[in-house]
Motif scaffolding. Structure first.
Motif, PDB file in Angstrom:
ATOM      1  N   SER A 153       7.293  16.242 -24.089  1.00 31.47           N
ATOM      2  CA  SER A 153       5.921  15.737 -24.071  1.00 31.47           C
ATOM      3  C   SER A 153       4.979  16.659 -23.299  1.00 31.47           C
ATOM      4  CB  SER A 153       5.886  14.329 -23.473  1.00 31.47           C
ATOM      5  OG  SER A 153       6.356  14.354 -22.148  1.00 31.47           O
ATOM      6  N   GLU A 154       5.513  17.490 -22.403  1.00 26.01           N
ATOM      7  CA  GLU A 154       4.655  18.325 -21.568  1.00 26.01           C
ATOM      8  C   GLU A 154       4.652  19.805 -21.910  1.00 26.01           C
ATOM      9  OE1 GLU A 154       5.222  17.537 -17.438  1.00 26.01           O
ATOM     10  OE2 GLU A 154       5.393  15.376 -17.779  1.00 26.01           O
TER      11      GLU A 154
ATOM     12  N   ASP B 294      10.474  21.118 -28.094  1.00 28.70           N
ATOM     13  CA  ASP B 294       9.409  20.611 -27.245  1.00 28.70           C
ATOM     14  C   ASP B 294       9.776  19.324 -26.516  1.00 28.70           C
ATOM     15  OD1 ASP B 294       9.350  18.922 -29.485  1.00 28.70           O
ATOM     16  OD2 ASP B 294       7.210  18.574 -29.281  1.00 28.70           O
TER      17      ASP B 294
ATOM     18  N   GLU C 126       2.487  25.220 -22.845  1.00 30.47           N
ATOM     19  CA  GLU C 126       2.084  23.893 -22.422  1.00 30.47           C
ATOM     20  C   GLU C 126       1.762  23.099 -23.680  1.00 30.47           C
ATOM     21  OE1 GLU C 126       0.370  26.648 -21.562  1.00 30.47           O
ATOM     22  OE2 GLU C 126       0.663  26.931 -19.430  1.00 30.47           O
ATOM     23  N   ASN C 127       2.079  21.821 -23.688  1.00 27.36           N
ATOM     24  CA  ASN C 127       1.838  20.988 -24.850  1.00 27.36           C
ATOM     25  C   ASN C 127       0.368  20.536 -24.841  1.00 27.36           C
ATOM     26  OD1 ASN C 127       2.196  19.527 -27.138  1.00 27.36           O
ATOM     27  ND2 ASN C 127       3.881  18.287 -26.362  1.00 27.36           N
TER      28      ASN C 127
ATOM     29  N   GLY D  25       6.700  23.207 -24.472  1.00 27.69           N
ATOM     30  CA  GLY D  25       7.606  23.618 -25.535  1.00 27.69           C
ATOM     31  C   GLY D  25       8.069  25.039 -25.293  1.00 27.69           C
TER      32      GLY D  25
END
Length: 143
Positions: free
Chosen positions: A40-41, A38, A11-12, A43
């Motif tokens: 935004s949410e 990755d 999770e980012n 990777g």
């Protein structure tokens, strides 16, 4: 000559990468190469490690989603055109490359390229038929 790669869903969020790397450190697993793709949410952390099974267990124990899959590793001259030749061999045999990442040997004379193809066995066959040595996990760990 397949190489085992660890892929970890991250999770980012702050600290998730550190937590994954720490889990490996605690188990004495050495990272030989890594790549992160990755959004935004989340990777995907892809790694070649000294002990894939110990890495998988350590990461799962720490609540990470882990996948182990096969990849190909080859040595490439660390000079312009080195990678182009490898990709040319695969393209000529109509083998799709899903992703690729590389690292330079400690001596700096060659780069090691990690390749994931749709069909890993066919990728290995194409490279070997072209006289390109495919590296084993033992080859990677002694670099």
């Amino acid at each position: 000559m397949k190489l085992k790669q660890i892929s970890v869903f991250l999770e980012n969020r702050k600290g998730r990468l550190k937590n994954a790397i720490h889990a490996l450190s605690e188990e004495g697993v050495n990272i030989r190469a890594l790549s992160i793709a990755d959004t935004s949410e989340f990777g995907i952390l892809r790694m070649i490690v000294s002990d894939p099974e110990a890495a998988r267990k350590a990461l799962e124990k720490n609540n990470f989603v882990v996948r182990v899959n096969d990849v190909i590793a080859v040595e490439v001259p660390d000079e312009p055109g080195g990678l182009d030749g490898i990709l040319g061999v695969l393209t000529k045999r109509d083998i799709n490359v899903e992703y690729i990442y590389a690292f330079v040997e400690k001596k700096g004379e060659k780069a090691v390229v990690v390749i994931r193809t749709e069909d890993v066995d066919e990728g290995i066959s194409a490279l070997e038929d072209a006289g390109i040595p495919v590296l084993s996990s033992e080859d990677i760990y002694i670099l």
